[in-house]
Scaffold this motif. Sequence first.
Motif, PDB file in Angstrom:
ATOM      1  N   GLY A 198       0.810  -1.210   0.000  1.00  0.00           N
ATOM      2  CA  GLY A 198       0.000   0.000   0.000  1.00  0.00           C
ATOM      3  C   GLY A 198       0.843   1.260   0.000  1.00  0.00           C
ATOM      4  N   TRP A 203       1.009   3.926  -3.148  1.00  0.00           N
ATOM      5  CA  TRP A 203       0.573   5.318  -2.976  1.00  0.00           C
ATOM      6  C   TRP A 203       1.614   6.301  -3.510  1.00  0.00           C
ATOM      7  CZ3 TRP A 203      -4.066   6.512  -0.045  1.00  0.00           C
ATOM      8  CH2 TRP A 203      -4.363   7.886  -0.024  1.00  0.00           C
ATOM      9  N   GLU A 227       1.185   8.887  -6.501  1.00  0.00           N
ATOM     10  CA  GLU A 227       1.415  10.294  -6.201  1.00  0.00           C
ATOM     11  C   GLU A 227       2.529  10.872  -7.081  1.00  0.00           C
ATOM     12  OE1 GLU A 227       1.094  12.352  -1.905  1.00  0.00           O
ATOM     13  OE2 GLU A 227       2.918  11.201  -2.227  1.00  0.00           O
ATOM     14  N   SER A 237      -0.070   7.528   4.344  1.00  0.00           N
ATOM     15  CA  SER A 237      -1.453   7.213   3.947  1.00  0.00           C
ATOM     16  C   SER A 237      -1.531   5.852   3.277  1.00  0.00           C
ATOM     17  CB  SER A 237      -1.978   8.303   3.002  1.00  0.00           C
ATOM     18  OG  SER A 237      -1.983   9.567   3.632  1.00  0.00           O
ATOM     19  N   GLY A 238      -0.523   5.528   2.459  1.00  0.00           N
ATOM     20  CA  GLY A 238      -0.490   4.225   1.804  1.00  0.00           C
ATOM     21  C   GLY A 238      -0.336   3.087   2.793  1.00  0.00           C
ATOM     22  N   GLY A 291       1.979  10.952   1.914  1.00  0.00           N
ATOM     23  CA  GLY A 291       1.467   9.951   0.995  1.00  0.00           C
ATOM     24  C   GLY A 291       1.924   8.555   1.374  1.00  0.00           C
ATOM     25  N   CYS A 344      -8.371   4.480  -2.427  1.00  0.00           N
ATOM     26  CA  CYS A 344      -8.404   5.506  -1.377  1.00  0.00           C
ATOM     27  C   CYS A 344      -7.872   6.841  -1.904  1.00  0.00           C
ATOM     28  CB  CYS A 344      -7.587   5.055  -0.169  1.00  0.00           C
ATOM     29  SG  CYS A 344      -8.354   3.736   0.793  1.00  0.00           S
ATOM     30  N   TYR A 345      -6.822   6.784  -2.717  1.00  0.00           N
ATOM     31  CA  TYR A 345      -6.279   8.006  -3.331  1.00  0.00           C
ATOM     32  C   TYR A 345      -7.353   8.683  -4.175  1.00  0.00           C
ATOM     33  CZ  TYR A 345      -2.904  11.025  -5.765  1.00  0.00           C
ATOM     34  OH  TYR A 345      -2.224  12.108  -6.268  1.00  0.00           O
ATOM     35  N   ALA A 349      -3.748   2.621   4.247  1.00  0.00           N
ATOM     36  CA  ALA A 349      -4.668   2.022   3.276  1.00  0.00           C
ATOM     37  C   ALA A 349      -4.433   0.520   3.166  1.00  0.00           C
ATOM     38  CB  ALA A 349      -4.505   2.699   1.911  1.00  0.00           C
ATOM     39  N   SER A 361      -4.784   1.353  -1.892  1.00  0.00           N
ATOM     40  CA  SER A 361      -4.119   2.650  -2.053  1.00  0.00           C
ATOM     41  C   SER A 361      -4.685   3.415  -3.242  1.00  0.00           C
ATOM     42  CB  SER A 361      -2.612   2.452  -2.232  1.00  0.00           C
ATOM     43  OG  SER A 361      -1.955   2.436  -0.992  1.00  0.00           O
ATOM     44  N   ILE A 409      -9.868   6.909   3.894  1.00  0.00           N
ATOM     45  CA  ILE A 409      -8.918   5.807   4.088  1.00  0.00           C
ATOM     46  C   ILE A 409      -9.549   4.653   4.853  1.00  0.00           C
ATOM     47  CG2 ILE A 409      -6.760   5.137   5.211  1.00  0.00           C
ATOM     48  CD1 ILE A 409      -5.584   7.793   4.420  1.00  0.00           C
TER      49      ILE A 409
END
Length: 436
Positions: A265, A269, A273, A287-288, A284, A319-320, A291, A316, A340
């Motif tokens: 993930g 991400w 990105e 966040s990944g 990022g 969610c992105y 996720a 990922s 997320i």
Amino acid sequence: MKKIYSLMFLLFGYQSFAGDEAAIDTGATAWMLTSTTLVLLMIPGLAMFYGGLVRTKNVLGTMMHSFTAMGIMTLLWVICGYSMAFGPNILGGWFGWSPDYFLLQGIDDVITDGIPEYVFAMFQGKFAIITPAIIAGAFAERISFKGYCIFIAVWGILIYNPLCHWVWASDGYLFNLGADGAIDFAGGTVVHISAGISGLVAAIYLGARKQHPHLPMQPNNLVMTMIGVGLLWVGWFGFNAGSSIESGLSTAQALTVTQIAAAAGALAWILIEGFHQGKATALGFASGILAGLVAITPAAGVVQPMGAIALGIFSSGICYLAIMIKNKLGYDDTLDAFGIHGVGGIVGALLLVFFIRDSWMEDAAGLAGGTWGVVDQLGVQALAILIALAYAGVGTLLILFVLNKIVPLRATEEAEMKGLDSSYHGEKGYGMINPS
């Protein structure tokens, strides 16, 4: 997890080994004690993750949302939560209840399947803590502290406990749905989907922060956020591998796919990105990680490494996209609780069906008395997701509506502009005042 839970709950209340040390599986008990501690570690991890993402004037107030949940939800879990979640069906199965579980008074010397029931109760109690703490990310920087405390208490009793009962209690509706129940190994439905949709409803109901989205609202400390997500990653091994409720093969399987999904993930991400924005950010990457971890949570007991990689990547990407859509629509889910946790939980709970071990499907077919395939289980998973979304979403809206008539939930404009740290806690997250 489902079969182990079923065995444990059939035994609970019927088989007590008071004072019989030989009945305790010390290896399993040691791992479950460790897992319980790891899941508790996730709460300050979440506090740091969220705390670093808000503005300086709200860092303590945001972190207090997580820490306060540790106090409120623990006591509620001991008083009535464990009984509502894991007691026998009452009121048509809306939730459970057992006098023995009230204040945990009847489990003082109970050993079940080699594990003290106290350990299982405390392990599950940590899930009850982190779920409302996740919700807080959706309305960070604009909710009153008193309103938040009352909200999570009511939400835990009316939303979390019944959902937990439906999914994980042996007589729960979703536990017995289809051939072998709706698959939720460690909380994709119970924790992440319910928290995500509840956060979305609350964010929209309370409205956006003042001057959002016109005023830039940059994170105050991404270093703290990165440390927080690191603690979450470590704690998630207790979250997922601990949900095996043993120390054996299934524990190793869950731990392995947890690590793999988080890594997949995170890398997915920053690749997305990088292509989309030309830069791979620390936020990022964090966040990944989340996720991937969220997506593997319901699937950790049924998928192999290839499935973990796929779920991490898909989660990922989706969610992105969800966060991009949020930015277009303009609603203020401050820290992307829905983007997320809600979306990642849905991705994991739904797509896991395409990566289930053959052995699980064979067992399900045997229980169904014939054939049971991917489409069959997909229908079960989709129905469970819809039930969780509807119950948590509508229930949260009703709770917010009623509570707001009694205790204003939204921070006053003055408190919001001044900052929640000073307004509600009389403190500052950064800087020291020199003594006169």
